[in-house]
Design an enzyme around this catalytic site. Structure first.
Site, mmCIF file in Angstrom:
data_model
loop_
_atom_site.group_PDB
_atom_site.id
_atom_site.type_symbol
_atom_site.label_atom_id
_atom_site.label_comp_id
_atom_site.label_asym_id
_atom_site.label_seq_id
_atom_site.Cartn_x
_atom_site.Cartn_y
_atom_site.Cartn_z
ATOM 1 N N PRO A 1 0.563 6.333 -2.078
ATOM 2 C CA PRO A 1 0.806 5.625 -0.824
ATOM 3 C C PRO A 1 2.200 5.006 -0.814
ATOM 4 O O PRO A 1 2.643 4.436 -1.813
ATOM 5 C CB PRO A 1 -0.286 4.546 -0.819
ATOM 6 N N GLU A 2 2.885 5.140 0.315
ATOM 7 C CA GLU A 2 4.207 4.562 0.469
ATOM 8 C C GLU A 2 4.126 3.387 1.440
ATOM 9 O O GLU A 2 3.027 2.967 1.824
ATOM 10 C CB GLU A 2 5.190 5.634 0.944
#
Length: 282
Positions: A2-3
């Site tokens: 996840p960014e």
């Protein structure tokens, strides 16, 4: 992994759904998930019997305040989702799956469950006597937030002036800018018309201005779409992120560029799959 947009989506979900969530009990099913000093026992002792307060995000870290019954801030819980970590809010009593690592339970039976297939996610307890940066060293090393006043083309020009590494490599470095990873590095470089192999020191002021604008633009669009789901990411309610269907280059190697029709290239740069259009990003 996840960014920034995915972590921001989770932050919003935690803020929205955990209002007045009182932590009556905690079960740590995998000690590896707890990174703070004292391990699981100390983590449980310090975090239970508190309410979840407001949630913030710094880079890819989630920072939740803990509020005592007397409405006094009682430290923080810090979470890094790593590759596959997700939170699930469970309203009914359901047996935890084999990938459940930590459970936060209310007296009513409602539960916040941390599920992590790869088991790389980590949690910390930060006491009220210390700052988050003192306990979680990774936060101390983070560069500016993309939406902050500190993230400008002037900052990048000064930061990059002697760096020979590729711009793709630099964007993946959390000391350059916090929260950006493989997806949004590729997408932002395409939007800015910059070849990912370009050495940082060779980028001119107009290119750096475009890159700053493109990065903020792409991140904002993705946050609006709830992030990107290509494999594991879901929000607290199990909903996929929708940005993936709008991607210009990421995971489109061999397909035609949506802008010019040229074939999208895919190559490993600094060990990560990188996607770009050889025509739009000369």
């Amino acid at each position: 992994m996840p960014e920034l947009p995915e972590v921001e989506t989770v932050r919003k979900g935690l803020e929205k759904l955990l209002n007045n969530f009182y932590i009556e009990k905690i079960e740590v099913l995998k000690d590896r998930s707890i990174a703070s000093i004292g391990g699981s026992r100390s983590f449980i002792f310090n975090i239970k019997n508190n309410y979840f307060g407001g949630w913030e995000r710094r880079g890819k870290y989630l920072i939740g305040s803990l509020i005592s019954k007397n409405k006094i801030r009682n430290g923080y819980i810090v979470v890094h989702l790593r590759m596959t970590g997700q939170f699930k809010l469970i309203e009914k009593q359901i047996e935890p799956c084999s990938y459940t690592r930590v459970r936060f339970l209310e007296k009513s039976g409602r539960e916040l469950r941390f599920v992590d297939i790869r088991n790389f996610g980590q949690m910390w307890h930060v006491p009220s006597t210390q700052s988050v940066e003192e306990v979680v060293s990774g936060i101390k090393r983070l560069g500016p937030e993309p939406f902050s006043a500190d993230f400008t083309s002037c900052y990048l020009e000064e930061y990059f002036k002697k760096k020979t590494r590729s711009i793709k490599s630099a964007l993946l470095d959390q000391e350059t800018v916090a929260g950006v990873g493989n997806i949004y590095a590729d997408e932002s470089l395409f939007d800015a018309g910059i070849n990912p192999k370009t050495e940082c020191k060779n980028l001119k002021s107009p290119e750096l201005k475009r890159l700053c604008n493109s990065l903020v633009k792409i991140l904002n669009i993705s946050i609006g779409e709830g992030g990107t789901t290509f494999s594991d990411f879901r929000d607290l309610e199990g909903i996929n992120g929708n940005y993936g269907g709008q991607a210009w280059v990421y995971r489109r190697g061999g397909k035609n560029c949506k802008r010019c029709g040229e074939k999208i290239l895919r190559e490993k740069i600094c060990g990560r799959s990188t996607h770009w259009c050889p025509n739009c990003q000369k």
